[in-house]
Design a protein around this motif. Structure first.
Motif, short mmCIF file in Angstrom:
data_model
loop_
_atom_site.label_atom_id
_atom_site.label_comp_id
_atom_site.label_asym_id
_atom_site.label_seq_id
_atom_site.Cartn_x
_atom_site.Cartn_y
_atom_site.Cartn_z
N SER A 42 11.49 -17.51 10.57
CA SER A 42 10.93 -16.18 10.78
C SER A 42 11.80 -15.28 11.65
O SER A 42 11.44 -14.13 11.90
CB SER A 42 9.54 -16.30 11.42
OG SER A 42 9.63 -16.95 12.67
N PRO A 68 7.35 -13.79 2.31
CA PRO A 68 7.41 -15.00 1.49
C PRO A 68 7.01 -16.23 2.29
O PRO A 68 6.96 -16.20 3.52
CB PRO A 68 8.88 -15.06 1.07
CG PRO A 68 9.61 -14.36 2.16
CD PRO A 68 8.69 -13.26 2.63
N GLU A 69 6.74 -17.30 1.58
CA GLU A 69 6.38 -18.53 2.28
C GLU A 69 7.53 -19.03 3.14
O GLU A 69 7.32 -19.58 4.22
CB GLU A 69 5.99 -19.60 1.26
CG GLU A 69 4.72 -19.28 0.49
CD GLU A 69 4.34 -20.39 -0.46
OE1 GLU A 69 5.06 -21.43 -0.48
OE2 GLU A 69 3.34 -20.25 -1.19
N SER A 70 8.74 -18.82 2.70
CA SER A 70 9.91 -19.24 3.48
C SER A 70 11.04 -18.23 3.25
O SER A 70 11.49 -18.04 2.11
CB SER A 70 10.36 -20.64 3.06
OG SER A 70 11.61 -20.96 3.64
#
Length: 956
Positions: A42, A68-70
């Protein structure tokens, strides 16, 4: 990390200053360092992803505010995708021939712009070698002639997107190329900005304005993070092209056209694109609970319980009468009680007085109380839903749906349907993923055997979203289609494919329009709030429409017309402002196991030659009628549960010819089944029905009429007379069956039970209405009433325990033959003035009134009937005046004489008899038919006929 080292927060702060290569090296030190690098998702990974000039936010353009998730995974996917165009170089280097003439591996960088090495793109390309990088510095570059790419190169704009503009027409002749961070505009001499016929082209983070891009197979393309403003992408016979995270704005025609079958000849990039697609995250859904409806009513296991009524004269009790059901001495005769006896039968005690003053005059109020035991079974076909809808609807209660009617998730449906799963997993032709199409004319146009797959896109404010014609196939998964000025998805001329998991709403025309032999699979979509219909099938269109939620549309949820013939199953169609399903203008269709509820018009509306098969549906809680069969409507209506609609259960016009069989019609506000004359006008019908508008967008209805397919459907047998057969019609607000018709009607083998008015009312019947082998019981008024000037034949019916007369007739041509009319509160048969009736070979018994009552100048032939003595103070036959037109011949009157008298209903046994009437295809589907058993009438007199002791009469 070693113990005693720096805190993790400090390490993260230090590592946040590293560049991408350094982060990669650090992650290789050890497991602890690897986990530490991953923990920067993040912070540093997000900075690297958003700071890259070659890409945009991973969820652009549809969800730019959603992270996004990652971030690391998103950056990795883009990095790998950006290197696809160079995979060809690895293939060349690995070849034996190339190793003999190996060029130096270093790529040159050529700079173009004022004050740099080259002034124009053309001059830089003339000096470029394989896989060189050409950098265009900020400015506008206009090429006066067509640029031909002969060697693989990478052309990149320096600076922010929009600072480098290229006005050129580029024709690619090399195997691969990449263009990035550029604004393309057409040159003055050609609308084509880029075209290729055999190579692979990759566009990253570019803008295209007011021109065309053309790719011919076996050429391929990969486009990501690009904006197309009034630009047309034309893909012809492409084996595989990928358009991902792109925005299409303001197109004057189609934004993307996919034409022709994918080329069997594939270039080098095909396998790498396929691998990239398979390695990227899928948009296929996971298990979810998106059910919009939870239904939950008290359920019961059986359709009908055997019924027993006890009547015991004061002062004695029959040995066979349960003590628990005997009234106490001095109990009020008019009380009404009901309970369940020890043998599981429903036990009811009926009052002496008849409802509506039907009890004959002259009854002495001081006369001894009479009670009797009436035991017989009234069974109908079990409801398709296993008995869950047999009780009255409870305000505020929900209904528990059986498992066969609960919506499955898309993943469950795909697991069950291997063909659908194969379609959803296939990639062929063009893949369009996570793109935005807005504010233009057309979205995607697939034609001439083209193949296209669309996943996770948004189509809004277009004339149409997707058109699929000429034997093309589309796969649409999880797209959002709304506010189109015409239909959302349009299939024509044998188009097909899979349309699954989409959200289709607020479109000006149909959400999905299927025509001209198109045959798609429409699965697990939400189609709602359309300004017309949800799905339209017409012009010999077909398709499988399964497990969708179709609701709140202005017209019919599904509209079938002009020989459309889809399979509609497992859908929830509700809260529409018109009909749930409308079948019109010679439409067909197999409509099974749908939940159709809370629609403003009929749940299913069949008119003007519509001939569907309507089977095993739940049609409930409608604001009008359950099923409407209008002018010239036909079809098979079989095995449906039609429940708690505010209008009629089934409403038919006399000019229609449906076959209504084996349905469970209960708790509707008006009639269970109503047949009205066409001449009365639609404005006078219950519910205020009117015909829907004709549907023809292109004005080619005549063409559809000329393309008729041969009707060889074995599910539809010819019906020349409207037929109501083997239905369970109970607890409706008015009559179970109401007939006001000018055409013939057959009413056979139905259970008509406990309706709020009469069992059957024939108000008008200029042609013969044949009522045969029905069980008509426990209705609030008479079992059957025939009004004046009606032609009715009543044959083989069992008319039991109605709260008025058994049969009351004013008809001028009524035939009552071979019926059992037993246990009704009024007279068994009442003939009113000016009626003309033949009463032949019936068995008649009334516990409270007369067996047969003739009122006024009634014309009658009463012949060969068996009439049982009823109440002690009543005679078997009553005639008010001396009427010579009433002829009595060969009747048998049975009265109480001695204690040992026994009356039996034998030879034949109690009616109705169904064995001889179950013929035709419907018998195989009807399950349990209507049965009524009464095996014995026993009369016992203790102390003489006129004694004050008990009289016990039983029909077993």
């Amino acid at each position: 990390m070693e113990a005693g080292g720096l805190p993790l927060e400090l390490w993260r702060m230090i590592l946040a200053y590293l560049h991408l290569p350094d982060l990669g090296r650090c992650s290789l030190v050890c497991r602890a360092w690897y986990d530490l690098i991953l923990s920067l998702d993040s912070t540093r990974w997000r900075q690297l992803c958003l700071g890259c000039t070659e890409c945009r936010h991973p969820n652009w353009p549809n969800q730019p505010d959603v992270e996004p998730e990652s971030w690391r995974e998103a950056f990795k996917q883009h990095y790998l995708a950006s290197k696809t165009w160079t995979k060809n170089a690895l293939d060349l280097e690995s070849s034996v021939c190339f190793s003999l003439f190996r060029r130096r591996r270093e790529r040159r960088t050529l700079s173009v712009g004022p004050g740099h090495e080259f002034d124009s793109l053309g001059s830089a390309l003339a000096m470029a070698s394989l896989y060189d990088r050409i950098v265009l510095f900020p400015g506008v570059y206009e090429e006066q002639g067509e640029i031909i790419l002969k060697v693989p190169v990478e052309i990149v704009g320096r600076g922010k997107l929009g600072e480098v503009a290229l006005l050129a027409s580029i024709d690619q002749h090399c195997s691969t190329t990449r263009l990035c961070n550029l604004v393309f505009m057409p040159a003055w001499f050609s609308p084509f900005m880029f075209k290729t016929t055999s190579g692979h082209v990759q566009f990253d983070n570019c803008n295209f304005e007011n021109g065309h891009i053309q790719v011919h197979g076996p050429g391929t393309c990969q486009v990501k993070f690009c904006t197309f403003k009034n630009t047309h992408v034309f893909l012809h016979n492409v084996p595989l092209c990928v358009l991902e995270n792109c925005e299409f704005v303001g197109s004057e025609n189609n934004s993307v056209t996919v034409e022709g079958h994918p080329s069997a000849d594939k270039n080098w990039a095909y396998k790498y694109l396929l691998g990239l697609i398979k390695s990227s995250p899928s948009v296929l859904p996971t298990e979810n609970s998106d059910s919009l409806m939870s239904l939950d009513l008290e359920s019961r296991d059986q359709a009908w319980s055997p019924r027993t009524c006890d009547i015991v004269i004061e002062g004695s009790q029959s040995p066979t009468s349960p003590a628990s059901t005997s009234p106490k001495p001095g109990s009020k005769a008019g009380s009404l009680e009901a309970e369940v006896g020890s043998d599981g039968e429903r036990v009811a005690q009926t009052p002496d007085s008849s409802d509506g003053g039907l009890s004959p005059s002259g009854e002495d109020e001081d006369e001894d109380q009479l009670t009797y035991r009436l035991s017989y079974q009234v069974q109908g076909p079990r409801p398709v839903l296993g008995g869950s809808f047999l009780g009255p609807p409870l305000p505020g209660a929900s209904i528990q749906l059986p498992s066969c009617l609960v919506l499955n998730s898309l993943q469950q449906e795909l697991q069950k349907d291997k063909e659908a799963m194969a379609l959803a997993s296939s990639v062929q032709g063009c893949l369009i993923r996570k793109c935005l199409f807005r504010d233009g004319k057309g979205g995607v146009f697939v034609c001439s055997y083209g193949r296209a797959k669309m996943e996770g896109n948004i189509f809004r404010n277009l004339t149409y979203a997707v058109r699929c014609i000429h034997n093309s196939k589309i796969v649409m998964l999880r797209n959002d289609i709304h506010r189109c000025r015409a239909s959302g998805i349009f299939l024509r001329l044998e188009g097909g494919g899979l349309i699954a998991g989409n959200n289709i709403y607020h479109n000006a025309e149909a959400g999905v329009d299927i025509r001209k032999k198109s045959n798609p699979l429409i699965l697990c979509n939400q189609i709602h709030h359309g300004l017309r219909s949800g799905i339209v099938v017409l012009g010999n269109g077909k398709g499988v429409i399964r497990n969708n939620q179709i609701f709140s549309n202005k017209e019919a949820g599904i509209y079938i017309l002009y020989h459309g013939n889809p399979v509609v199953s497992g859908n929830h169609i509700f809260k529409g402002r018109a009909a749930g399903i409308a079948v019109n203008e010679n439409g067909k269709g197999l409509i099974t196991e749908n939940v159709i509820r809370e629609n403003q018009w009929g749940g299913v509306d069949i008119r003007r030659g519509g001939v569907p098969v309507l089977r095993s549906n739940l049609i409930c809680f409608g604001y009008s009628d359950g099923v409407v069969v209008g002018d010239e409507g036909k079809g098979l209506i079989e095995g449906n549960t039609i429940y708690a609609n505010k209008g009629c259960g089934v409403w038919m016009m006399s000019s229609s010819l449906p076959h209504v069989t084996s349905n469970h019609v209960s708790y509707n506000g008006l009639y269970g089944v109503a047949v009205f004359s066409q001449k009365e006008g639609s404005g006078e019908f219950p519910g205020g029905h009117g015909a829907q508008e004709n549907f023809s967008e292109d004005g080619d209805a005549i063409l559809w009429e000329t393309e008729l397919e041969k009707d060889d459907d074995p599910l539809r047998r010819p019906v020349t007379i409207a037929l109501v057969e083997s239905n369970s019609i109970n607890h409706n607000g008015a009559s179970g069956l109401y007939v006001q018709s000018s055409e013939a009607l057959h009413v056979l083998t139905n259970v008509i039970h406990a309706n709020g008015d009469r069992g059957i009312t024939v108000a008008q019947s200029s042609q013969l209405t044949r009522v045969a082998n029905n069980s008509i019981s426990c209705n609030r008024q008479s079992g059957v009433k025939v009004e004046a000037q009606c032609k009715v034949e009543l044959r083989g019916n069992g008319i039991y325990d109605n709260r008025g007369h058994g049969i009351i007739t004013k008809g001028d041509s009524t035939v009552v033959i071979e019926n059992d009319i037993i246990g009704n509160r009024g007279s068994g048969l009442q003939l009113l003035p000016r009626s003309d009736t033949k009463v032949i070979k019936n068995r008649i018994h009334s516990f409270r009134a007369y067996g047969i009552a003739v009122r006024g100048r009634a014309k009658a032939l009463v012949q060969e009937n068996i009439i049982f003595q009823g109440k002690a103070s009543k005679t078997i036959f009553q005639q008010i005046s001396n009427n010579r037109e009433c002829i009595m011949q060969n009747n048998k009157f049975l009265v109480f004489k001695k204690k040992s008298d026994t009356w039996r209903l034998v030879n034949p046994p109690a009616r109705p008899h169904l064995e001889s009437s179950l013929r035709g295809p419907s018998a195989a589907h009807s399950g349990q038919k209507v049965t009524a058993m009464a095996t014995r009438i026993t009369a016992r007199v203790e102390g003489g006929y006129h004694s004050n002791r008990s009289v016990f009469c039983t029909i077993l």
